[in-house]
Design a protein around this motif. Sequence first.
Motif, PDB file in Angstrom:
ATOM      1  N   LEU A  59      44.551  67.293  23.308  1.00  0.00           N
ATOM      2  CA  LEU A  59      44.847  67.825  24.636  1.00  0.00           C
ATOM      3  C   LEU A  59      45.641  69.120  24.526  1.00  0.00           C
ATOM      4  N   GLY A  60      45.227  70.115  25.299  1.00  0.00           N
ATOM      5  CA  GLY A  60      45.845  71.437  25.218  1.00  0.00           C
ATOM      6  C   GLY A  60      44.941  72.440  24.535  1.00  0.00           C
ATOM      7  N   GLU A  61      43.941  71.928  23.789  1.00  0.00           N
ATOM      8  CA  GLU A  61      42.991  72.822  23.123  1.00  0.00           C
ATOM      9  C   GLU A  61      41.560  72.348  23.343  1.00  0.00           C
ATOM     10  N   ILE A  62      41.358  71.478  24.328  1.00  0.00           N
ATOM     11  CA  ILE A  62      40.042  70.906  24.595  1.00  0.00           C
ATOM     12  C   ILE A  62      39.468  71.549  25.855  1.00  0.00           C
ATOM     13  N   TYR A  63      38.256  72.079  25.737  1.00  0.00           N
ATOM     14  CA  TYR A  63      37.611  72.724  26.891  1.00  0.00           C
ATOM     15  C   TYR A  63      36.298  72.042  27.269  1.00  0.00           C
ATOM     16  N   GLU A  64      35.773  71.205  26.394  1.00  0.00           N
ATOM     17  CA  GLU A  64      34.536  70.480  26.694  1.00  0.00           C
ATOM     18  C   GLU A  64      34.823  68.992  26.585  1.00  0.00           C
ATOM     19  N   ASP A  65      34.233  68.201  27.488  1.00  0.00           N
ATOM     20  CA  ASP A  65      34.505  66.765  27.491  1.00  0.00           C
ATOM     21  C   ASP A  65      33.484  65.965  26.698  1.00  0.00           C
ATOM     22  N   ASP A  66      32.589  66.639  25.959  1.00  0.00           N
ATOM     23  CA  ASP A  66      31.493  65.973  25.269  1.00  0.00           C
ATOM     24  C   ASP A  66      32.011  64.918  24.282  1.00  0.00           C
ATOM     25  N   GLY A  67      32.955  65.319  23.413  1.00  0.00           N
ATOM     26  CA  GLY A  67      33.459  64.388  22.408  1.00  0.00           C
ATOM     27  C   GLY A  67      34.139  63.184  23.031  1.00  0.00           C
ATOM     28  N   PHE A  68      34.929  63.391  24.094  1.00  0.00           N
ATOM     29  CA  PHE A  68      35.633  62.304  24.753  1.00  0.00           C
ATOM     30  C   PHE A  68      34.648  61.361  25.426  1.00  0.00           C
ATOM     31  N   THR A  69      33.647  61.924  26.086  1.00  0.00           N
ATOM     32  CA  THR A  69      32.610  61.110  26.717  1.00  0.00           C
ATOM     33  C   THR A  69      31.898  60.258  25.675  1.00  0.00           C
ATOM     34  N   ARG A  70      31.587  60.863  24.539  1.00  0.00           N
ATOM     35  CA  ARG A  70      30.936  60.119  23.458  1.00  0.00           C
ATOM     36  C   ARG A  70      31.806  58.957  22.996  1.00  0.00           C
ATOM     37  N   LEU A  71      33.094  59.224  22.831  1.00  0.00           N
ATOM     38  CA  LEU A  71      34.005  58.191  22.340  1.00  0.00           C
ATOM     39  C   LEU A  71      34.008  56.985  23.277  1.00  0.00           C
ATOM     40  N   PHE A 118      41.094  78.352  35.275  1.00  0.00           N
ATOM     41  CA  PHE A 118      41.304  76.955  35.654  1.00  0.00           C
ATOM     42  C   PHE A 118      41.438  76.069  34.415  1.00  0.00           C
ATOM     43  N   ASN A 119      40.529  76.236  33.474  1.00  0.00           N
ATOM     44  CA  ASN A 119      40.578  75.447  32.238  1.00  0.00           C
ATOM     45  C   ASN A 119      41.856  75.704  31.460  1.00  0.00           C
ATOM     46  N   ASN A 120      42.288  76.967  31.416  1.00  0.00           N
ATOM     47  CA  ASN A 120      43.518  77.298  30.694  1.00  0.00           C
ATOM     48  C   ASN A 120      44.737  76.623  31.329  1.00  0.00           C
ATOM     49  N   ILE A 121      44.765  76.585  32.652  1.00  0.00           N
ATOM     50  CA  ILE A 121      45.900  75.956  33.354  1.00  0.00           C
ATOM     51  C   ILE A 121      45.935  74.462  33.055  1.00  0.00           C
ATOM     52  N   ILE A 122      44.765  73.815  33.110  1.00  0.00           N
ATOM     53  CA  ILE A 122      44.706  72.379  32.829  1.00  0.00           C
ATOM     54  C   ILE A 122      45.159  72.107  31.393  1.00  0.00           C
ATOM     55  N   ASN A 123      44.731  72.931  30.466  1.00  0.00           N
ATOM     56  CA  ASN A 123      45.150  72.736  29.078  1.00  0.00           C
ATOM     57  C   ASN A 123      46.643  72.994  28.898  1.00  0.00           C
ATOM     58  N   TYR A 124      47.166  73.982  29.631  1.00  0.00           N
ATOM     59  CA  TYR A 124      48.616  74.229  29.573  1.00  0.00           C
ATOM     60  C   TYR A 124      49.367  73.010  30.108  1.00  0.00           C
ATOM     61  N   TYR A 125      48.874  72.439  31.197  1.00  0.00           N
ATOM     62  CA  TYR A 125      49.495  71.230  31.746  1.00  0.00           C
ATOM     63  C   TYR A 125      49.456  70.097  30.711  1.00  0.00           C
ATOM     64  N   ILE A 152      53.194  71.971  38.146  1.00  0.00           N
ATOM     65  CA  ILE A 152      51.726  71.930  38.048  1.00  0.00           C
ATOM     66  C   ILE A 152      51.216  70.576  38.525  1.00  0.00           C
ATOM     67  N   GLY A 153      51.971  69.503  38.242  1.00  0.00           N
ATOM     68  CA  GLY A 153      51.581  68.176  38.720  1.00  0.00           C
ATOM     69  C   GLY A 153      51.486  68.131  40.230  1.00  0.00           C
ATOM     70  N   ARG A 154      52.443  68.776  40.907  1.00  0.00           N
ATOM     71  CA  ARG A 154      52.399  68.841  42.376  1.00  0.00           C
ATOM     72  C   ARG A 154      51.204  69.672  42.851  1.00  0.00           C
ATOM     73  N   ALA A 155      50.977  70.814  42.186  1.00  0.00           N
ATOM     74  CA  ALA A 155      49.863  71.685  42.590  1.00  0.00           C
ATOM     75  C   ALA A 155      48.521  70.980  42.399  1.00  0.00           C
ATOM     76  N   LEU A 156      48.390  70.196  41.331  1.00  0.00           N
ATOM     77  CA  LEU A 156      47.155  69.452  41.106  1.00  0.00           C
ATOM     78  C   LEU A 156      46.980  68.352  42.147  1.00  0.00           C
ATOM     79  N   TYR A 157      48.071  67.751  42.571  1.00  0.00           N
ATOM     80  CA  TYR A 157      47.991  66.754  43.643  1.00  0.00           C
ATOM     81  C   TYR A 157      47.446  67.415  44.914  1.00  0.00           C
ATOM     82  N   GLU A 158      47.983  68.580  45.251  1.00  0.00           N
ATOM     83  CA  GLU A 158      47.521  69.304  46.445  1.00  0.00           C
ATOM     84  C   GLU A 158      46.036  69.619  46.353  1.00  0.00           C
ATOM     85  N   LEU A 159      45.574  69.941  45.131  1.00  0.00           N
ATOM     86  CA  LEU A 159      44.172  70.318  44.940  1.00  0.00           C
ATOM     87  C   LEU A 159      43.253  69.104  44.931  1.00  0.00           C
ATOM     88  N   LEU A 160      43.599  68.082  44.157  1.00  0.00           N
ATOM     89  CA  LEU A 160      42.665  67.001  43.840  1.00  0.00           C
ATOM     90  C   LEU A 160      42.832  65.746  44.688  1.00  0.00           C
TER      91      LEU A 160
END
Length: 989
Positions: free
Chosen positions: A901-913, A611-618, A651-659
């Motif tokens: 984006l594309g190589e980020i798997y943890e949201d810690d740094g973004f949340t901190r920012l 799942f994480n790999n797909i989101i990063n690929y998107y 992938i944008g359509r598939a994410l819409y269906e999911l989320l």
Amino acid sequence: MYMKIIGLLVLLEMLFAGSSLYAQGEQPVDTNRHKAQELETFGEYLKAAEMYEISVQAEKDSPDSIKSNIVTGLNQAAYYYSLAGQYKTATNKIEEALKIAEKLDREDLVADCLNCFGYFYNYLKRHDVAIKYYLEALDIYRKLGQEGKIATGLNHIGNTYNFLGQHDTAREYLEEALAIDKKLGREDNTATDLENIGKVYETIGKYDNAFEYYEKALSIDKQLGLEEKISNGLNNIGNIYKLWNQYITAIKYYEESLDIYRKLWKEDSILYLRRINKIGDICKSTGQYEKAIRYYIEAMDIYKNLGQGTNVADCLNNIGNVYYSQGQHEKAVKYFEGALGIAREPGQDDNTSISLNNIGNVFNALGQNDKAIEYYEKALGVDRKLSEEAGEILISKNLNLYYRFYWNKHDKIIYPFEQVLINNKKIRKDTDIYRDLNRIGIVSISQGKYKTAIEHFKESVSIIEELRKNATGDIRKRFLDDLLYAYQLLTSAYIKDNDVSSAFQAIELIRAKVLIERFVVNEKHIKKREKWIWQQDVEEIQKTLDDDTVIIVYANVSLENIVQITITRKEITGREISCKSFVAYSIDKYDSQIKTFLINQHSLSENKNDFNNIINYYGSLLKESPFADRRGRGDIYGSRESPHKANTKGIGRALYELLIKPMEEQIKDKKNLVIIPDGIITFVPFGTLMDGNGQYLVEKYGISYIRSLDIRKLIREREYDEDRKPLLAFGGAVYEDSDFKAEMVENNAQLAVLTKNIYSDLENIQTDLLLKTFYPDIDNIRSVGNAYSVLGISSWPDLPETLNEVNHIKRIIHKSDLFTGKNVTEKNIKELSDDWKFYDYKVLHFATHGLLVPGVPELSALALSQFKKMGKEDGYLRTEEIAKMEIRADLVVLSAFDTGLGEIYEDDGFTRLIHSFVLSGAKAVSVSLWRVTGESTSQFMATMYGLVQDKGMSYLDAITEVKRQFIDGNFGEKYKAPYYWAPFVYYGN
């Protein structure tokens, strides 16, 4: 106990490699010494100590007694008493030996005794104390000119500094030892020195260097024909191949090492058995199941011959787990039950719990929930009993504190160490208890017994919370991870039980705790802040919503089923949505592209699930300019839809269906979506999701984000003076290449060392700043700037388009102010904050580089103008520094930020920012998920500010309107692609 012995042997291998433990003075040549060595091989340390006691007594009784032999024998007995856990007896023996040595006026023997204290305190992990004894001994050896012992002492000190994490100092001592041994022609010791230097390099993740030194050491050992050392050398090289993930080659070296041990008749030694089990573990992890079973059986047979039932049970559990991994459940149960039969012998309760849980896992996999629960509850009962027993022992240990006035200097370390051992045992059992509770809760959910599951998860949460109270450092972080998981399970159970409000409260509570943990440095302050967490009722939140707004909360993104909660003015609904079909569809359609994408990644993250790999690929598709191929050529597809565009839409359509699709009913009449993301979907720009009609989500809704509703409440309560200037912008920063050269981080071991050093530097900076409050003239504030170079962030390209951007904005926005070029410095920004100047502006606009550092989120920062000579500043405005600034802005814009984006798997740094600007006083933050090249950002920002100024739009509405204009082609056909308008996300009110 077995694992404790194994860990000790690793320590002793490093400390004593190549230096005989029996070479501290003239030695009594008798059979007892040889018996002791043999007993040590089997782990019979107390019996080995008794052998030396006999030798010492015989020497004392002899009319021709040699006192130096008594000293040596006492020291050796002390060594074995340490291994047996009889610490008080060990120190008594060394003290007795030291008194005899001092009475004999033998400084060399005194130094040997000091070294023994060094060994002892290293075992107790008081490396700081061990160093003092080693250095005192070394001074004596230097004074006596005993070069051989000087080299040995340098090795001990070097290895101990390695344990302390002072790796450069460790190498200095070891290299000095190497030079002496080479000069003396001591080839055996030279090989040991090389090996020890190799271990330092291995510790810090420089595996190429470690390999080089290990090979040199092995070459010497082979020339000398030292077969036992050859075996150890082969094992060291095998370890490096394992760290390189070259498991086949690693196993080859391990097996060659074992063959030598077999030839030396050392099959029943602890070291040999440890290596057999290690190979078995590697074979299991790499799918070589038959080979793994063969090694586990070999180890089991040896343990049977030695009568070590605990270790036999471990082997049976290992074999059972191999069969379990293969889905051979009947065979797995057979071995687990065999282990259980052994484990029920007196004193084997730890293994009882392990075996019961293993059997429970099999029945759970088979869907036999009642049987699974039965075994899990038995395991829980055992663990509760062991925890109570450890608690009782801990109470008795605590009573010793009343007698601390009578403790000698060794007691002051021994007794607290013993107390820590018991406390750690209790913590381990309490950890087992909450994991047992989680297992029972998970199976209860499978049975539809949601309320039962909730009770178990709530107890799990309470136990972890209790453990966190006294935990520090890495252990506290581990408990936070476990607490997060327990809350995720609890949230899922509430959703299944249709208690959506409680699920929402659980999500908000754990997010509040995580934010506090990330931003509050002092652990005492963390506990204080957590006590003041005050949660909002759902009804209270609903009163703040208008009829056009819906809040969408996502949680449990790291699990198989994502939790989705929607809150409107009139209702709250919740559901779980499975990722399975989305993942299966994406892997089936984009498998080769995702694999190619992963090969080109540089992320060290261990969270790379599908799942994480797909989101990063998107994300990588979105941030790649759609009108250039990988070789930099222009639009090569003409009127045809490029694969890049097709994949992005797919992938944008598939994410819409999911989320989005599961809650279409709740949002169909709304205009504004307030999204609270979780995990990896933090990096999904929801506006790019596409419905079945090919319409982007942002075309129908205004989309904003927030980290939690507590933060939303905090922001809503802020009231700032309207009589402020409209905007202060920073752009056109200047970036000169740094002169600092550093080797880049290549693996997690190097990252761990870097992180440890950075945390130490950050603590030093805090100290410097505290001193500066009392002594304003202090200028030597320390910096972590060099850490960026080590991470491969050594230079930044100039951004001339950002200068155009801020100048364009100034032409549009009346009375706006600019800082440009060399004035966009960390020093100037901090001075503006210190002088309360940021209070004068509604908007702060930063058109500068910025970065997230997932491995060390504390380094996430804005990259400001940088010069070769920076003074006390490093040019990076880190999140911790941002949080301390004084801001009263309605909006902070980071228009040229690149989240990676594309190589980020943890949201810690973004949340901190985001949260750092909120803590500093900002009401909202708009940040770019990727930096867009060219003039489009300038047009986007100037138009957005113009809509706010000229039409009185809110910032969010203006951002939404500009995105729609881009999509409609108002800025040209080229800019209709999401690359140009999608990166700008809005967090806040």
